[in-house]
Design a protein around this motif. Structure first.
Motif, PDB file in Angstrom:
ATOM      1  N   GLU A  89       6.648  28.486   3.354  1.00  0.00           N
ATOM      2  CA  GLU A  89       5.592  29.385   2.878  1.00  0.00           C
ATOM      3  C   GLU A  89       5.872  29.913   1.477  1.00  0.00           C
ATOM      4  O   GLU A  89       5.145  30.761   0.981  1.00  0.00           O
ATOM      5  N   LEU A  90       6.937  29.438   0.855  1.00  0.00           N
ATOM      6  CA  LEU A  90       7.227  29.861  -0.516  1.00  0.00           C
ATOM      7  C   LEU A  90       6.857  28.737  -1.481  1.00  0.00           C
ATOM      8  O   LEU A  90       6.738  27.581  -1.088  1.00  0.00           O
ATOM      9  N   SER A  91       6.710  29.101  -2.764  1.00  0.00           N
ATOM     10  CA  SER A  91       6.342  28.098  -3.760  1.00  0.00           C
ATOM     11  C   SER A  91       7.523  27.172  -4.028  1.00  0.00           C
ATOM     12  O   SER A  91       8.668  27.480  -3.690  1.00  0.00           O
ATOM     13  N   ASN A  95      11.534  28.042  -4.020  1.00  0.00           N
ATOM     14  CA  ASN A  95      12.513  27.259  -3.276  1.00  0.00           C
ATOM     15  C   ASN A  95      13.645  26.824  -4.185  1.00  0.00           C
ATOM     16  O   ASN A  95      14.822  26.929  -3.837  1.00  0.00           O
ATOM     17  N   GLN A 129       2.857  25.684  -6.339  1.00  0.00           N
ATOM     18  CA  GLN A 129       2.225  25.411  -5.042  1.00  0.00           C
ATOM     19  C   GLN A 129       3.146  25.760  -3.885  1.00  0.00           C
ATOM     20  O   GLN A 129       4.355  25.626  -3.985  1.00  0.00           O
ATOM     21  N   ARG A 130       2.549  26.180  -2.780  1.00  0.00           N
ATOM     22  CA  ARG A 130       3.353  26.408  -1.581  1.00  0.00           C
ATOM     23  C   ARG A 130       3.877  25.070  -1.068  1.00  0.00           C
ATOM     24  O   ARG A 130       3.165  24.073  -1.075  1.00  0.00           O
ATOM     25  N   SER A 132       4.402  23.966   1.835  1.00  0.00           N
ATOM     26  CA  SER A 132       3.717  23.364   2.984  1.00  0.00           C
ATOM     27  C   SER A 132       2.492  22.548   2.572  1.00  0.00           C
ATOM     28  O   SER A 132       1.952  21.797   3.376  1.00  0.00           O
ATOM     29  N   THR A 133       2.052  22.694   1.301  1.00  0.00           N
ATOM     30  CA  THR A 133       0.893  21.912   0.858  1.00  0.00           C
ATOM     31  C   THR A 133       1.300  20.613   0.154  1.00  0.00           C
ATOM     32  O   THR A 133       0.446  19.879  -0.319  1.00  0.00           O
TER      33      THR A 133
ATOM     34  N   GLN B 167      12.025  32.592   7.229  1.00  0.00           N
ATOM     35  CA  GLN B 167      11.372  31.292   7.414  1.00  0.00           C
ATOM     36  C   GLN B 167      12.287  30.220   7.974  1.00  0.00           C
ATOM     37  O   GLN B 167      11.849  29.366   8.741  1.00  0.00           O
TER      38      GLN B 167
END
Ligand SMILES: Nc1ncnc2c1ncn2[C@@H]1O[C@H](COP(=O)(O)OP(=O)(O)OP(=O)(O)O)[C@@H](O)[C@H]1O
Ligand SMILES: [Mg+2]
Lengths: 233, 283
Positions: A89-91, A95, A129-130, A132-133, B167
């Motif tokens: 959920e982080l960009s 990360n 971008q996150r 997860s995308t 997370q």
């Protein structure tokens, strides 16, 4: 560089890695191959400190066994785990920055960020971008990039090419070569034996928690019996 | 009008309580039943400093928040840490701590209700309603504190570590985040938020050994309604509950207002067990 001596690792009481000796030299790419359940991931976790291990695990002569996992990046281990395990959920940028968590040299971190973007230009485009995308291949690049952000002496990769398209796989292994050229030693676990052999200097074969064979890439890929049994080619 | 202003004040206190409770769950996966004890410890710390130590009100309240934060860190280090591997054990030890705090306060202070002086006296007129200045201050400080917490989590290095652990705790280890230290930090933050709610609200409520029980129950309800581990969910649920309770207390009766949180919890568990903004994995 990395020296394992008599390393055993267990989940609770179940020991799954038994007395492994393994060596990775400076600037070397070493593959650890073997069937599912052989204990490859567990051995890598022993190096990363996230499973209880006995024996001796040294990096440049410093004993790491028994030290908590979160000290490993400071010893010089960059770990890219099985299944990527990004902070979904982080960009991408966050990360990567978290990959440098144990560092205090802000200027060096910015430098390494550029280095990672150099290796994987795609990540620069996706920086905001996150995670997860992202596509699977892009996520894998982010995972390798995150491990590189600690400026490791040893990069540990656990099945980096699983489930990604051939084109991205090629990009990834190109990056592995480039990382090695920059002077980082690499310990690689990989299902795609052909791709692994192509980048490796030496190979260990692991079976039921033990090292079954060890040798240079040439020696092992020349052995017909081993080719059929392990590499299916 | 009165309902809106007073509802906002109640909501803000609820939000302070619930955000800390949900934060420690989201990060360390702990259901901390000692959360109400933090509230009580802060109330008594402020009471002792002001009435027995002769401290001025503001420094006493700040000190009470700090003392409670340290108490929270100690609870995490000494009691929770060795039991971290077992959810049930953590549940039991935090319940034991909350009972020990209540009993300890009863023995020391004979169970009488005491009161704290307000930080500011007087009344202020808002939207045509006369409100005690202390209540307005409570609303204001709560909003600022929650905003500051949000910024801290989103913008700072430690905040990033907090998000990372929530997370994927194992991946957080690989990048070198010291999980135990982050857990202690979050417990301290969580305790400080409960303590802030306590020193802000105690002047218009009261200080007594069992004062932590109701806030604990409310925080629990709000977090179930909002979704365990979700900070925005907690804030939303705190407002829903705060306004509804105030409305019912005004137009029906204050006895009924206490039933609302429980009814809302039952409704939520039946309709959407993960809560308004929760993810199902949280359960
Ligand atoms: N978390 C765990 N708890 C208990 N046992 C485990 C755990 N993870 C793995 N094992 C067991 O340890 C053994 C070795 O597993 P490991 O994941 O190290 O194998 P691997 O060589 O990495 O396999 P793969 O190629 O499938 O990734 C297996 O028998 C597995 O069932
Ligand atoms: Mg594996």
């Amino acid at each position: 560089m990395l020296d394992l001596h008599g390393v055993s690792a267990a989940y609770g009481k179940a020991e799954v890695v038994h007395g492994v000796d393994l060596h990775v030299g400076p600037g070397e790419v070493v593959s650890l191959l073997g069937p599912n359940g052989a204990g490859k991931t567990t051995l890598l976790k022993a190096i990363a400190g996230t499973v209880t291990a006995r024996g001796s695990i040294r990096l440049d002569g410093q004993e790491m066994c028994g030290q908590p996992a979160h000290f490993r990046p400071r010893f010089g281990v960059g770990h890219c785990p099985e299944g990527r395990r990004l902070f979904a959920e982080l960009s991408v940028l966050n990360n990567l920055r978290l990959g440098a968590f144990s560092r205090r040299d802000a200027a060096g971190v910015e430098e390494d960020l550029e280095r990672v973007f150099g290796l994987f230009p795609r990540l620069r485009e996706r920086a905001g971008q996150r995670v997860s995308t992202l596509s699977g291949g892009e996520q894998q690049m982010a995972a390798v990039g995150r491990a590189m952000m600690s400026r490791p002496k040893l990069l540990v990769l656990d099945e980096p090419s699983v489930g990604i398209a051939q084109r991205l796989k090629n990009l990834l292994f190109q990056a592995v070569r480039e990382i090695c050229r920059q002077g980082v030693s690499i310990l690689l676990v990989e299902q795609d034996v052909r791709a692994a052999l192509a980048v490796s200097d030496r190979v260990y074969l692991m079976e039921s928690g033990r090292i079954a064979r060890e040798g240079t890439r040439e020696a092992l890929s020349a052995d017909d019996g081993i080719r059929r049994a392990y590499f299916g080619m | 009008m009165e309902v809106i202003v007073l509802g906002a004040v109640t909501s803000s206190v609820y939000a302070l309580l619930a955000v800390g409770f949900t934060l420690i769950f989201g990060v360390a996966r702990i259901i901390n039943l000692a959360h109400g004890a933090f509230y009580a410890v802060a109330g008594y710390a402020a009471y002792i400093l002001i009435n027995l130590g002769g401290w001025p009100v503001l420094p006493a309240m700040l000190a009470a928040v700090l003392i409670t934060a340290l108490f929270g860190v100690a609870v995490d280090r000494v009691f929770v840490r060795p039991l971290r591997h077992s959810h049930m054990a953590v549940l039991m030890i935090t319940l034991a701590i909350s009972m020990a705090v209540e009993q300890g306060l009863t023995v020391a202070f004979l169970g009488e209700a005491r009161s704290l002086p307000p930080l500011i006296d007087g009344k202020v007129s808002v939207l045509g309603v006369d409100v005690a200045a202390q209540r307005l201050l409570t609303l204001l400080v709560s909003v600022v504190l929650i905003g500051a917490l949000w910024l801290f989590i989103q913008r700072s290095r430690l905040g990033a570590a907090i998000l990372a652990i929530s997370q994927d705790p194992e991946a957080a280890e690989y990048v070198g985040i010291p999980a135990e230290r982050i857990f202690a930090l979050v417990m301290g933050l969580s305790a400080a938020l409960a303590a802030s709610a306590s020193v802000l609200a105690s002047p218009f409520l009261s200080v007594q050994p069992s004062m932590g029980l109701l806030p604990m129950v409310k925080a629990f309800c709000i977090v179930i309604i909002g979704g365990l581990g979700s900070i925005p969910g907690s804030i939303l649920a705190a407002c829903l509950l705060g306004f509804t309770e105030t409305f019912v207390a005004f137009h029906i009766s204050s006895t009924w207002s206490e039933v609302i949180s429980v009814a809302a919890v039952f409704a939520m568990l039946a309709l959407r067990p993960a809560g308004l903004l929760g993810k199902r994995e949280a359960f």
